[in-house]
Write a protein that holds these residues in place. Structure first.
Motif, short mmCIF file in Angstrom:
data_model
loop_
_atom_site.label_atom_id
_atom_site.label_comp_id
_atom_site.label_asym_id
_atom_site.label_seq_id
_atom_site.Cartn_x
_atom_site.Cartn_y
_atom_site.Cartn_z
N THR A 107 -7.09 -0.41 3.98
CA THR A 107 -8.37 -0.05 4.59
C THR A 107 -8.76 1.41 4.42
O THR A 107 -9.90 1.78 4.69
CB THR A 107 -8.35 -0.35 6.10
OG1 THR A 107 -7.31 0.43 6.72
CG2 THR A 107 -8.10 -1.83 6.36
N ALA A 108 -7.85 2.26 3.97
CA ALA A 108 -8.13 3.69 3.87
C ALA A 108 -7.84 4.19 2.46
O ALA A 108 -6.92 3.72 1.80
CB ALA A 108 -7.27 4.47 4.87
N THR A 109 -8.64 5.13 2.00
CA THR A 109 -8.47 5.71 0.67
C THR A 109 -7.49 6.88 0.71
O THR A 109 -7.12 7.37 1.78
CB THR A 109 -9.81 6.22 0.13
OG1 THR A 109 -10.28 7.29 0.97
CG2 THR A 109 -10.85 5.11 0.09
N ASP A 110 -7.11 7.35 -0.47
CA ASP A 110 -6.28 8.55 -0.55
C ASP A 110 -6.94 9.71 0.19
O ASP A 110 -6.26 10.48 0.88
CB ASP A 110 -6.06 8.95 -2.01
CG ASP A 110 -5.24 7.95 -2.78
OD1 ASP A 110 -4.45 7.20 -2.15
OD2 ASP A 110 -5.38 7.90 -4.02
N ASP A 167 -8.74 -7.41 -7.54
CA ASP A 167 -7.28 -7.46 -7.56
C ASP A 167 -6.61 -6.25 -6.93
O ASP A 167 -5.38 -6.24 -6.77
CB ASP A 167 -6.78 -7.58 -9.01
CG ASP A 167 -7.24 -8.86 -9.67
OD1 ASP A 167 -7.65 -9.79 -8.95
OD2 ASP A 167 -7.21 -8.91 -10.92
N ALA A 168 -7.37 -5.22 -6.59
CA ALA A 168 -6.79 -3.95 -6.15
C ALA A 168 -5.84 -4.16 -4.98
O ALA A 168 -6.11 -4.93 -4.05
CB ALA A 168 -7.90 -2.98 -5.76
N GLY A 169 -4.73 -3.43 -5.01
CA GLY A 169 -3.75 -3.51 -3.94
C GLY A 169 -3.93 -2.43 -2.89
O GLY A 169 -3.13 -2.33 -1.96
N ASN A 170 -4.97 -1.59 -3.06
CA ASN A 170 -5.22 -0.54 -2.08
C ASN A 170 -6.71 -0.23 -2.06
O ASN A 170 -7.45 -0.55 -2.99
CB ASN A 170 -4.41 0.72 -2.40
CG ASN A 170 -4.74 1.27 -3.78
OD1 ASN A 170 -5.77 1.91 -3.96
ND2 ASN A 170 -3.88 1.01 -4.76
N MET A 171 -7.17 0.40 -0.98
CA MET A 171 -8.60 0.67 -0.81
C MET A 171 -9.11 1.71 -1.81
O MET A 171 -10.27 1.66 -2.21
CB MET A 171 -8.87 1.14 0.62
CG MET A 171 -10.34 1.45 0.92
SD MET A 171 -11.50 0.10 0.53
CE MET A 171 -11.08 -1.10 1.80
#
Length: 899
Positions: free
Chosen positions: A284-287, A723-727
């Motif tokens: 749910t959160a970006t870098d 397919d992304a495994g992160n936001m």
């Protein structure tokens, strides 16, 4: 709502309070509709102030009773003040009983409800909405707080300090008593009551003391608090190691709330956070979110000393705590990044923020010094100038006295002022006294002009080389354009970190005339006059100057360097900031030339090759490449122009992006493929850097595909989105589609919302992405207007209002500044609607028009019409009226200036 005809408050009028409040015993019977507040205060007259009545501040309160030493006392109410003429000269006990209505408090200042729980926000002047009090930062008291509430609805009862007692009152109600042993101003008071859960961790500090750390959130969010807890632990460890400042309470608590006007608040021992600055998971959160949370957690914790243990005498000194604490959180972030390249990325990001937000403020209607001279509404001065420029002022202290000297100054500052409310002058004196004979101490009064003069100084640098004498003369000069109320300004102390390179990129030793030997290859020159010359000797080659390394002062630099010289710095400078800056300057020069000429921008081959070399460079970090290949922001470009045509700026930036996307297509492919991250997600500098460059490359490839009609890269972006495994990767792919207005953007947006419709912070990202989307034929503006009717949109939640309305008005110039004036009409409509709900948030939206007088026609006239329309509204809050009136006054001031 604070009335729009509030009086002007001036720094020069400061007087100490007629009374001190030494202790506060305050109880709350919490009820959403009517909360009973009983405050018992130990009060003493300030013998240094002439005799006068006791005046207490209070707003939106129902007064029930006033007692002195247990007896009823006569009083009167004057506006927002409770006046007691018969206050004794001897110490006395004052008891005030009143009620407030938390559930009706949409301003989110004082005591309010959110999601069925109670929260407070008392900075700057919210405590007066809880009870009558001397609500000013120089009145510091020791608080004991008793909370009573329904134990089923509000099982968690929190306030400042240490838990002294708790228990059952009856079958349905319970209580908790909190005691804070440290005197604090009322703006640092806090309470929270609700059905919350906590992540807990016990630590032992270097001092050998055990502490309980707790992060409270609503049920369902607990798994998103691990990063915040880790950040808090790291902050505690860092502050004790770097500045010898320990945690001073038995416990430290953080609480998250979704309805909050600010990012977070440093209430003593009970920090209250906007959930956007607290909750994070890879899904749910970006870098960027992870980095922001780490910085904000650190910032609020560091306030425990720089703001709480030593606080502000008055609100004009706000940067005493905010500028200093921003500097501390920036230093923390760089130390956490560890590697030199990652530290440089942190510094570049901080400067980009300063240039995007503070530089425009310095040249607009609301321009003010780091220490303002006056205000109508203090909420309007929680600004980039106070925070970010204030941080740069603190950084200059460190530059002038050195890291060890700065730490010695901090030590002296706390020894002198712990437990006091002080001024920016007190801080300056402590740093200078700890470093006698330093470049700061010998120029202290001149240095303090950074606190009193508004505007961004313009630094001009020109060098001449004498091949025969092997000398290089560098002449530095400074000017500072007029600001509202400041027509002429004195020279400021500007530390200029610098070095010299040969045209082949070799680093040259630095020896000033009069010195017996070189003093290394980098040094700090101190400009404290309107103009000064520095002569370097034994310079064996015509040098290229690398000036303002690390951005050593918040100024606009004109060094007159040619493209060839900038390319030398881009390829060879040992200072990472100036290497990045050289690339930005190459881009900026071309964009400005196109805007000024009115001709379409066409990038030359030399520039494209320089960008290609940078992208291919095997030693440069991915994060640095992403920053260097991102074009200057449109707000910063506008700062370089006397007359601003937002559409012309956007057209030039758009052309540059499209040409870079096409010319470097094969290199973007290689960058995308070469920066894929395998393994588990970590928001560390290496992984974050790879993701940032991969996402930039993907955006460029989708943009170029839009031009060519290619469907491969939009398809790959859509697949990556799914397919992304992160936001970070998911949002990066979605952004690439949306900003290119690709056909797959619509199904991607719909899919994103469906997937995350129950995650409020992610829905904010969804709104913000659409509000900031690159404008194409009015599509972005039209979409934003439609989204106002979306069932998930609400003006009452600050995060949601910011995500859509602010994204368009503040961060999307091309969509906002329309020739048909529809953007300005939209701004006025939303501003008036917000002002009726939450004046503080409305005041921030009003700032959009700070620089309207610099706009080209037809934007200028249309903007003025919108501002006049807002000004005509009789019921404006003081937050908005102050800004609108200053905006209109800037037009009058400009008309008076001689041609």
């Amino acid at each position: 709502m604070r009335e729009g005809n509030a009086p002007l408050i001036r720094r020069e009028d400061y007087v100490a309070p007629a009374f001190w409040i030494r202790t506060v015993d305050i109880s709350f019977d919490l009820d959403p509709a009517k909360t009973l507040v009983i405050s018992k205060m130990k009060v003493e007259r300030n013998t240094a102030v002439p005799h006068g009545p006791l005046r207490l501040h209070g707003e939106e309160l129902q007064l029930l009773r006033v007692l002195i030493n247990g007896e009823s006392v006569s009083f009167r109410q004057e506006g927002h003040e409770l006046v007691i003429e018969a206050a004794p000269d001897a110490d006395f006990t004052l008891e005030v009983r009143n009620t407030c209505a938390p559930e009706k408090n949409t301003a989110l200042s004082g005591l309010y409800t959110s999601g069925g729980s109670f929260f407070t926000q008392c900075e700057a002047e919210g405590f007066r909405r809880i009870t009558y009090f001397l609500d000013r930062p120089d009145v510091m008291a020791v608080y004991t707080v008793t909370l009573r509430a329904d134990k089923t609805k509000y099982p968690v009862l929190l306030s400042n300090g240490n838990l002294a007692d708790s228990g059952e009152l009856d079958a349905t109600r319970h209580f908790a008593v909190w005691h804070d042993p440290f005197p604090k101003p009322s703006y640092l008071f806090a309470l929270v009551a609700g059905d919350l859960v906590a992540r807990e961790q016990r630590i032992t500090t270097r001092a050998g003391r055990d502490h309980l750390l707790q992060v409270f959130v609503r049920r369902g969010d607990l798994e998103k608090t691990e990063h915040a807890m880790n950040s808090l632990v790291a902050s505690i460890v860092w502050d004790e190691a770097r500045f010898k400042l320990p945690l001073d309470l038995e416990r430290f608590m953080i609480v998250g709330v979704s309805d909050f006007n600010m990012g977070a608040m440093e209430n003593k021992g009970l920090n209250i956070f906007n959930t956007s600055a607290l909750l994070a998971s890879p899904a749910t959160a970006t870098d960027a979110d992870f980095a922001r949370i780490e910085a904000i957690v650190a910032h609020e914790y560091f306030h425990n000393w720089t703001g709480n243990r030593v606080t502000c005498r008055d609100w004009f000194q706000l940067s005493l705590k905010e500028g200093l604490t921003v500097f501390r959180d920036q230093e923390f972030s760089m130390d956490m990044a560890a590697a030199p390249s990652a530290r440089a990325v942190c510094r570049i990001q901080d400067v980009r923020q300063l240039r995007a937000m503070q530089f425009p403020e310095d040249s607009g209607a609301m321009a003010h010094p780091v220490r303002p001279d006056s205000y109508v509404e203090i909420n309007n001065f929680y600004t980039a100038t106070v925070y970010d420029k204030g941080s740069e002022v603190v950084r200059m202290y460190q530059t002038l006295v050195g890291r060890a000297g700065f730490e010695a100054g901090m030590k002296l500052y706390f020894e002198r002022h712990d437990g006091q409310a002080v001024t920016c002058d007190d801080f300056a004196q402590a740093i200078a006294d700890a470093n006698p004979g330093s470049a700061l101490a010998t120029r202290l009064e001149a240095f303090k002009r950074w606190y009193s003069q508004a505007g961004t100084p313009h630094l001009k640098a020109r060098g001449t080389y004498d091949a025969t004498a092997q000398t290089y003369t560098l002449t530095l000069s400074q000017t500072n354009p007029p600001s509202p109320g400041q027509d002429s300004k004195l020279a400021q102390v500007i530390p200029v970190a610098m070095g010299l390179l040969s045209h082949e990129g070799q680093v040259l030793p630095l020896q000033l005339q009069g010195e017996t030997e070189p003093a290394g290859t980098d040094r700090v020159l101190v400009l404290d006059q309107s103009a000064q010359s520095f002569v370097f000797v034994n310079v064996t080659a015509d040098p290229v100057p690398s000036l303002l390394r690390g951005f050593s002062a918040p100024v606009l630099l004109d060094d007159g360097l040619t493209d060839a010289e900038l390319l030398v710095l881009l390829k060879h400078d040992t200072d990472a900031f100036n290497r990045w800056e050289a690339g930005q300057r190459l881009s900026l020069n071309r964009i400005l030339a196109a805007v000024r000429s009115g001709k379409p921008l066409v990038l030359d081959g030399a520039y494209i090759e320089a960008m290609r070399s940078l992208l291919r460079h095997p030693q440069l970090d991915s994060a640095f490449k992403e920053l260097a290949l991102t074009l200057p922001g449109e707000a910063y470009i506008a700062e370089q122009l006397e007359v601003i045509d937002p559409q012309a700026i956007h057209a030039a930036v758009d052309a540059a992006q499209n040409q870079l996307a096409h010319a470097l297509r094969d290199d973007w492919v290689a960058a995308f493929e070469g920066n894929q991250v395998s393994g588990g997600y970590q928001p560390d500098p290496v992984q974050s850097g790879k993701r940032s460059l991969a996402n930039l490359a993907l955006a460029m490839l989708v943009l170029d595909a839009k031009r060519s009609g290619d469907t491969v890269w939009p398809g790959r972006a859509y697949q990556r989105f799914k397919d992304a495994g992160n936001m970070t990767d998911r949002l990066g792919a979605l952004s690439a589609l949306v900003n290119a207005h690709a056909e797959l953007a619509e199904p991607a947006l719909a899919r994103f919302h469906q997937q995350f419709k129950d995650e409020a912070l992610v829905v904010d990202k969804w709104f913000a992405l659409q509000g900031r989307a690159a404008e194409r034929d009015g599509k972005t503006f039209a979409r934003v207007r439609q989204l106002l009717q979306h069932p998930d949109f609400s003006l009452k939640n600050p995060n949601r209002a910011r995500s859509l309305i602010f994204s368009l008005c503040m961060f999307n110039p091309a969509a906002f500044h329309r020739t048909d004036a529809a953007g300005y009409v939209f701004w006025a409509d939303q501003l008036l609607a917000l002002d009726a709900i939450n004046p503080q948030i409305a005041g921030r939206l009003a700032r959009v028009m700070d620089r309207w007088t610099k706009l080209a026609e037809p934007y200028r006239s249309a903007a003025r019409e919108a501002i006049v329309r807002v000004a005509a509204k009789a019921e404006l809050s003081s937050d908005v009226r102050e800004i609108i009136e200053r905006a209109l006054a800037s037009d009058k001031a400009e008309q008076k200036e001689p041609a």
